[in-house]
Motif scaffolding. Structure first.
Motif, PDB file in Angstrom:
ATOM      1  N   VAL A   1     -21.292  33.482 -49.071  1.00  0.00           N
ATOM      2  CA  VAL A   1     -20.634  34.584 -49.757  1.00  0.00           C
ATOM      3  C   VAL A   1     -19.176  34.196 -49.965  1.00  0.00           C
ATOM      4  N   LEU A   2     -18.681  34.352 -51.191  1.00  0.00           N
ATOM      5  CA  LEU A   2     -17.293  33.999 -51.478  1.00  0.00           C
ATOM      6  C   LEU A   2     -16.502  35.242 -51.841  1.00  0.00           C
ATOM      7  N   ARG A   3     -15.352  35.347 -51.224  1.00  0.00           N
ATOM      8  CA  ARG A   3     -14.447  36.456 -51.483  1.00  0.00           C
ATOM      9  C   ARG A   3     -13.074  35.913 -51.819  1.00  0.00           C
ATOM     10  N   MET A   4     -12.303  36.680 -52.603  1.00  0.00           N
ATOM     11  CA  MET A   4     -10.962  36.261 -52.978  1.00  0.00           C
ATOM     12  C   MET A   4     -10.009  37.435 -52.888  1.00  0.00           C
TER      13      MET A   4
ATOM     14  N   GLU B   1      -0.323  34.221 -55.586  1.00  0.00           N
ATOM     15  CA  GLU B   1      -1.190  33.179 -55.048  1.00  0.00           C
ATOM     16  C   GLU B   1      -2.585  33.748 -54.811  1.00  0.00           C
ATOM     17  N   VAL B   2      -3.594  32.913 -54.985  1.00  0.00           N
ATOM     18  CA  VAL B   2      -4.982  33.350 -54.863  1.00  0.00           C
ATOM     19  C   VAL B   2      -5.616  32.657 -53.666  1.00  0.00           C
ATOM     20  N   PHE B   3      -6.301  33.450 -52.839  1.00  0.00           N
ATOM     21  CA  PHE B   3      -6.940  32.948 -51.628  1.00  0.00           C
ATOM     22  C   PHE B   3      -8.444  33.169 -51.760  1.00  0.00           C
ATOM     23  N   VAL B   4      -9.223  32.128 -51.516  1.00  0.00           N
ATOM     24  CA  VAL B   4     -10.677  32.207 -51.617  1.00  0.00           C
ATOM     25  C   VAL B   4     -11.278  31.832 -50.265  1.00  0.00           C
ATOM     26  N   TYR B   5     -12.207  32.655 -49.796  1.00  0.00           N
ATOM     27  CA  TYR B   5     -12.856  32.448 -48.507  1.00  0.00           C
ATOM     28  C   TYR B   5     -14.354  32.286 -48.728  1.00  0.00           C
ATOM     29  N   ALA B   6     -14.943  31.243 -48.163  1.00  0.00           N
ATOM     30  CA  ALA B   6     -16.397  31.081 -48.172  1.00  0.00           C
ATOM     31  C   ALA B   6     -16.910  31.496 -46.801  1.00  0.00           C
ATOM     32  N   ILE B   7     -17.841  32.437 -46.781  1.00  0.00           N
ATOM     33  CA  ILE B   7     -18.348  33.011 -45.534  1.00  0.00           C
ATOM     34  C   ILE B   7     -19.831  32.710 -45.395  1.00  0.00           C
ATOM     35  N   ASP B   8     -20.218  32.270 -44.217  1.00  0.00           N
ATOM     36  CA  ASP B   8     -21.635  32.150 -43.885  1.00  0.00           C
ATOM     37  C   ASP B   8     -22.080  33.507 -43.366  1.00  0.00           C
ATOM     38  N   PRO B   9     -22.883  34.272 -44.142  1.00  0.00           N
ATOM     39  CA  PRO B   9     -23.224  35.639 -43.728  1.00  0.00           C
ATOM     40  C   PRO B   9     -24.131  35.680 -42.507  1.00  0.00           C
ATOM     41  N   LEU B  10     -24.884  34.618 -42.244  1.00  0.00           N
ATOM     42  CA  LEU B  10     -25.754  34.610 -41.074  1.00  0.00           C
ATOM     43  C   LEU B  10     -24.942  34.506 -39.785  1.00  0.00           C
TER      44      LEU B  10
ATOM     45  N   TYR C   1     -11.992  27.509 -46.951  1.00  0.00           N
ATOM     46  CA  TYR C   1     -10.832  28.306 -47.356  1.00  0.00           C
ATOM     47  C   TYR C   1     -10.049  27.520 -48.404  1.00  0.00           C
ATOM     48  N   THR C   2      -9.758  28.172 -49.528  1.00  0.00           N
ATOM     49  CA  THR C   2      -8.938  27.565 -50.575  1.00  0.00           C
ATOM     50  C   THR C   2      -7.790  28.498 -50.909  1.00  0.00           C
ATOM     51  N   VAL C   3      -6.602  27.941 -51.027  1.00  0.00           N
ATOM     52  CA  VAL C   3      -5.461  28.708 -51.517  1.00  0.00           C
ATOM     53  C   VAL C   3      -4.922  28.015 -52.757  1.00  0.00           C
ATOM     54  N   PHE C   4      -4.680  28.799 -53.797  1.00  0.00           N
ATOM     55  CA  PHE C   4      -4.054  28.311 -55.017  1.00  0.00           C
ATOM     56  C   PHE C   4      -2.576  28.679 -54.937  1.00  0.00           C
ATOM     57  N   ASN C   5      -1.787  27.698 -54.503  1.00  0.00           N
ATOM     58  CA  ASN C   5      -0.369  27.929 -54.224  1.00  0.00           C
ATOM     59  C   ASN C   5       0.484  27.920 -55.484  1.00  0.00           C
TER      60      ASN C   5
ATOM     61  N   ARG D   1       8.439  29.725 -66.501  1.00  0.00           N
ATOM     62  CA  ARG D   1       7.525  29.511 -67.624  1.00  0.00           C
ATOM     63  C   ARG D   1       6.321  28.688 -67.183  1.00  0.00           C
ATOM     64  N   THR D   2       6.573  27.636 -66.445  1.00  0.00           N
ATOM     65  CA  THR D   2       5.488  26.778 -65.981  1.00  0.00           C
ATOM     66  C   THR D   2       4.664  27.466 -64.905  1.00  0.00           C
ATOM     67  N   ASP D   3       5.315  28.282 -64.092  1.00  0.00           N
ATOM     68  CA  ASP D   3       4.634  28.989 -63.007  1.00  0.00           C
ATOM     69  C   ASP D   3       3.506  29.869 -63.529  1.00  0.00           C
ATOM     70  N   ARG D   4       3.608  30.356 -64.751  1.00  0.00           N
ATOM     71  CA  ARG D   4       2.563  31.210 -65.308  1.00  0.00           C
ATOM     72  C   ARG D   4       1.265  30.450 -65.547  1.00  0.00           C
TER      73      ARG D   4
END
Length: 227
Positions: free
Chosen positions: A79-82, A88-97, A104-108, A116-119
């Protein structure tokens, strides 16, 4: 959801070069780009302990927990949640069992670039627990990001595994070499770059997102004068 529960279940490019049709060119670039700073050690020691601590912090912080949104990816029953915070965007992969975070991924955001570039650009960083590697978790998350029309830039350093992932993604997405100049603007470098271009920390790689244009956040490289 109570504070003691954290069960996450999902509800019911002309300026850069895409190398899919020319794997030989990609391989030459890969050899050239090994001059980048590939010296990060991500051995994964105690990584599950770090994830369990992260799990506990999220479980007990209702604001963070309530901000989690499902990610429409189906990957080996995970299961993936963000969530997004301060751009910044944080993504978590969870083993539901096991009810455990296993990746874990972070888009820094990149402090090195201007507004301008930051967008347009984020720098991804991923950690994956032992037993869940080589399942394509990072690849799926990065593809989700790029297919959403957003681009990626490497940080100042990469692990060897991350570098390999970028070169694999470059078969399907435009890859460019760039330099961040003193004005925090991104300048595209020629490919393949001349020797020595990747000696400094301000030289990076960019993967251009689907339907994005490198020209939206880069400027031409000024001619290099002869001594």
């Amino acid at each position: 959801m109570t504070a003691s529960t954290f069960c996450l279940h999902l509800p019911g490019h002309a300026a850069a070069t895409k190398t899919e049709a020319n794997p030989g060119l990609l391989n030459r670039w890969a050899r050239q780009l090994t001059e980048l700073r590939i010296d990060v050690d991500l051995s994964g020691r105690d990584i599950q302990r770090e994830f369990d601590s992260l799990h506990d912090r999220i479980r007990t912080n209702h604001r963070t927990r309530d901000a989690m949104q499902p990610l429409p990816l189906h990957l080996h029953g995970l299961v993936l949640r963000m969530r997004e915070a301060d751009g910044e965007v944080f993504v978590y992969a969870i083993d539901p069992l096991r009810n455990r975070i296993v990746a874990y991924t972070v888009f820094n955001r990149l402090v090195e670039v201007d507004r301008r570039t930051d967008r347009h650009l984020r720098a991804p960083h991923t950690k994956v627990a032992h037993g869940y590697r080589r399942m394509g978790i990072a690849t799926a998350i990065y593809r989700w990001w790029l297919d959403s029309g957003r681009s990626l830039m490497t940080g100042a350093r990469q692990s060897a595994g991350a570098h390999g992932l970028w070169m694999a993604l470059a078969r399907d997405y435009a890859l460019a070499a760039v330099r961040i100049n003193a004005n925090k603007r991104v300048q595209q470098l020629p490919m393949p770059p001349p020797p020595g271009f990747f000696d400094a920390l301000d030289t990076r790689l960019v993967l251009v997102g689907r339907d994005c244009r490198l020209a939206d956040f880069t400027q031409p490289l000024a001619p290099i004068s002869s001594p």
